[in-house]
Design a protein around this motif. Structure first.
Motif, PDB file in Angstrom:
ATOM      1  N   TYR A  60      78.855  81.351  52.748  1.00  0.00           N
ATOM      2  CA  TYR A  60      78.238  80.236  51.870  1.00  0.00           C
ATOM      3  C   TYR A  60      79.432  79.804  50.908  1.00  0.00           C
ATOM      4  O   TYR A  60      80.310  80.684  50.449  1.00  0.00           O
ATOM      5  N   GLN A  94      64.948  85.142  46.517  1.00  0.00           N
ATOM      6  CA  GLN A  94      65.767  84.925  47.665  1.00  0.00           C
ATOM      7  C   GLN A  94      66.861  83.900  47.204  1.00  0.00           C
ATOM      8  O   GLN A  94      66.714  82.912  46.532  1.00  0.00           O
ATOM      9  N   LEU A 137      68.360  89.286  47.575  1.00  0.00           N
ATOM     10  CA  LEU A 137      69.841  88.766  47.616  1.00  0.00           C
ATOM     11  C   LEU A 137      70.092  87.717  46.577  1.00  0.00           C
ATOM     12  O   LEU A 137      71.206  87.781  45.907  1.00  0.00           O
ATOM     13  N   ARG A 193      79.529  84.995  66.092  1.00  0.00           N
ATOM     14  CA  ARG A 193      78.942  86.220  64.721  1.00  0.00           C
ATOM     15  C   ARG A 193      78.262  87.316  65.275  1.00  0.00           C
ATOM     16  O   ARG A 193      77.623  87.041  66.348  1.00  0.00           O
ATOM     17  N   THR A 224      68.368  81.520  49.220  1.00  0.00           N
ATOM     18  CA  THR A 224      67.770  80.412  49.921  1.00  0.00           C
ATOM     19  C   THR A 224      66.881  79.654  48.909  1.00  0.00           C
ATOM     20  O   THR A 224      67.223  78.303  48.765  1.00  0.00           O
ATOM     21  N   VAL A 230      70.915  79.445  58.465  1.00  0.00           N
ATOM     22  CA  VAL A 230      72.210  80.023  57.686  1.00  0.00           C
ATOM     23  C   VAL A 230      72.710  80.993  58.033  1.00  0.00           C
ATOM     24  O   VAL A 230      71.559  82.286  58.151  1.00  0.00           O
ATOM     25  N   ILE A 231      73.699  81.206  58.265  1.00  0.00           N
ATOM     26  CA  ILE A 231      74.533  82.775  58.344  1.00  0.00           C
ATOM     27  C   ILE A 231      75.109  83.352  57.336  1.00  0.00           C
ATOM     28  O   ILE A 231      75.041  82.544  56.251  1.00  0.00           O
ATOM     29  N   GLY A 232      75.556  84.358  57.259  1.00  0.00           N
ATOM     30  CA  GLY A 232      75.914  84.764  56.078  1.00  0.00           C
ATOM     31  C   GLY A 232      77.187  84.376  55.279  1.00  0.00           C
ATOM     32  O   GLY A 232      78.025  85.240  54.894  1.00  0.00           O
ATOM     33  N   ASP A 280      77.132  90.431  58.514  1.00  0.00           N
ATOM     34  CA  ASP A 280      77.665  89.103  59.614  1.00  0.00           C
ATOM     35  C   ASP A 280      78.989  89.324  59.710  1.00  0.00           C
ATOM     36  O   ASP A 280      79.886  89.073  58.911  1.00  0.00           O
ATOM     37  N   LEU A 322      78.360  87.822  53.407  1.00  0.00           N
ATOM     38  CA  LEU A 322      77.626  88.896  53.654  1.00  0.00           C
ATOM     39  C   LEU A 322      78.132  89.931  54.837  1.00  0.00           C
ATOM     40  O   LEU A 322      78.325  89.554  55.895  1.00  0.00           O
ATOM     41  N   GLU A 336      63.240  80.058  53.599  1.00  0.00           N
ATOM     42  CA  GLU A 336      63.632  81.282  53.984  1.00  0.00           C
ATOM     43  C   GLU A 336      62.816  82.078  54.731  1.00  0.00           C
ATOM     44  O   GLU A 336      61.479  82.046  54.328  1.00  0.00           O
ATOM     45  N   LYS A 337      62.951  82.513  55.900  1.00  0.00           N
ATOM     46  CA  LYS A 337      62.397  83.238  56.976  1.00  0.00           C
ATOM     47  C   LYS A 337      60.859  82.382  57.216  1.00  0.00           C
ATOM     48  O   LYS A 337      59.915  83.368  56.845  1.00  0.00           O
ATOM     49  N   TYR A 366      65.942  84.134  59.414  1.00  0.00           N
ATOM     50  CA  TYR A 366      66.897  83.310  58.811  1.00  0.00           C
ATOM     51  C   TYR A 366      66.348  82.514  57.790  1.00  0.00           C
ATOM     52  O   TYR A 366      65.369  82.120  57.645  1.00  0.00           O
ATOM     53  N   GLY A 367      67.246  82.090  56.978  1.00  0.00           N
ATOM     54  CA  GLY A 367      66.955  80.981  56.088  1.00  0.00           C
ATOM     55  C   GLY A 367      67.411  79.611  57.063  1.00  0.00           C
ATOM     56  O   GLY A 367      68.073  79.784  57.977  1.00  0.00           O
TER      57      GLY A 367
HETATM   58  C1  G1P Z   1      69.881  86.922  54.659  1.00  0.00           C
HETATM   59  C2  G1P Z   1      69.565  85.534  54.019  1.00  0.00           C
HETATM   60  C3  G1P Z   1      69.235  84.418  55.235  1.00  0.00           C
HETATM   61  C4  G1P Z   1      70.351  84.343  56.229  1.00  0.00           C
HETATM   62  C5  G1P Z   1      70.595  85.763  56.806  1.00  0.00           C
HETATM   63  C6  G1P Z   1      71.830  85.780  57.570  1.00  0.00           C
HETATM   64  O1  G1P Z   1      69.006  87.527  55.213  1.00  0.00           O
HETATM   65  O2  G1P Z   1      68.630  85.784  53.205  1.00  0.00           O
HETATM   66  O3  G1P Z   1      68.840  83.196  54.579  1.00  0.00           O
HETATM   67  O4  G1P Z   1      70.010  83.583  57.238  1.00  0.00           O
HETATM   68  O5  G1P Z   1      70.967  86.635  55.664  1.00  0.00           O
HETATM   69  O6  G1P Z   1      72.516  86.895  58.153  1.00  0.00           O
HETATM   70  P1  G1P Z   1      68.897  89.181  55.531  1.00  0.00           P
HETATM   71  O7  G1P Z   1      69.526  89.299  56.936  1.00  0.00           O
HETATM   72  O8  G1P Z   1      69.467  89.711  54.426  1.00  0.00           O
HETATM   73  O9  G1P Z   1      67.324  89.249  55.862  1.00  0.00           O
END
Ligand code: G1P
Length: 291
Positions: free
Chosen positions: A211, A233, A114, A256, A235, A207-209, A137, A134, A194-195, A174-175
């Motif tokens: 920002y 990443q 990302l 969400r 994040t 964090v959701i998608g 979401d 994103l 991150e994760k 998630y982040g």
């Molecule tokens: C991405 C981001 C993550 C965030 C998440 C939210 O992860 O890297 O930090 O919390 O979106 O949906 P992914 O879902 O692409 O693995």
């Protein structure tokens, strides 16, 4: 606080392969999957427009041309609808028309994460603040989630991300925020991971998608340092801004749906159908058969 630059730009990464939805996504972009009658990508664009965003950059990849077609004018279709006096359908198309030149696309040639996808938009971002949405979401909010972030940005300046609490056993997806000061709606952030493994997570605020970021994040992403999952990443790039610029989480109001997941996608169909006056009674009725 010095005058803030207005938030007019949004970046939408849509290069993902959508492997979790195969075979549906074999020949079709996952962002074109509809929830009721709108593709996922359109919900994200509409949400951004409600926040006053005027310029859009889609980070695409191979097999994503339908998304670009979707936001173009469909002359033949409109003419046919006009000839048949299908005014309601025409209104639907006209409401989604984009200002000429307001949408650009950039290809992410290699899926490196990302953070790399966002870095691909650096010419578009230039030196201005920008939103990221994103499309997986899907948000159901009375006030557009991106608008809630845009309002918080005007209040705090700097970077703001939409956050929500999740059960501790799911933080590794998630982040995650390392919280400096929890002020309720706003949370001052002192770190981001991150994760993280569940036992190493600094909190269960994720964090959701959605920002709003400052352009300086690009300089950090440009170093192409690999993080969780061997990917660049976002994040990690954001974490490097902390200390130099304000960084806040916003507990957004709304719900969400994780449409990158089959169950979440199905729940979104039901939730969005139940919000529609023309569908809710029938949907409520048939749901009785399954509970
Ligand atoms: C991405 C981001 C993550 C965030 C998440 C939210 O992860 O890297 O930090 O919390 O979106 O949906 P992914 O879902 O692409 O693995």
């Amino acid at each position: 606080m010095p005058a803030l630059k207005p938030l007019k730009k949004a970046v939408l990464p849509v290069a993902g392969l959508g492997t979790r939805f195969l075979p549906a996504t074999k020949a079709m972009a996952k962002e074109m999957l509809p929830v009721v009658d709108r593709p996922l990508i359109q919900y994200a664009i509409d949400e951004a427009r409600e926040a006053g965003i005027e310029q859009f950059c889609l980070i695409t990849g191979r097999g994503k041309t339908a998304i670009v077609e979707h936001f173009d004018v469909a002359y033949e279709l409109e003419r046919t609808l006009a000839e048949r006096n299908k005014q309601a359908e025409l209104d639907v198309l006209r409401a989604m028309a984009m200002e000429p030149g307001s949408m650009v696309t950039v290809r992410q040639q290699v899926p490196m994460g990302l953070g790399h996808a966002i870095w691909c938009a650096r010419s578009f971002i230039a030196d201005e603040p920008f939103a990221i949405l994103l499309p997986d979401d899907l948000m159901q909010c009375d006030v557009s989630c991106t608008k809630q972030l845009a309002d918080a940005y005007l209040e705090t300046g700097g970077n703001v991300v939409a956050i929500e609490e999740v059960p501790m056993e799911r933080v590794n997806k998630y982040g995650v925020l390392d919280v400096d000061k929890d002020m309720g709606r706003l949370v001052l952030v002192k770190g981001l991971v991150e994760k993280p493994p569940i036992d190493k997570a600094p909190s269960n605020l994720t964090v959701i998608g959605r920002y709003v970021l400052m352009p300086e994040v690009i300089g950090h992403l440009a170093k192409m340092e690999k993080g969780a999952g061997g990917e660049v990443q976002l994040t990690d790039g954001m974490a490097k801004l902390i200390g130099n610029q304000p960084f806040h989480g916003v507990r957004y109001e709304g719900k969400r749906f994780d449409c990158g997941d089959k169950t979440g996608f199905l729940e979104a169909q039901i939730a969005f159908a139940l919000k529609r006056d023309d569908m809710a009674p029938a949907v409520r009725e048939f749901l009785k058969k399954y509970t």
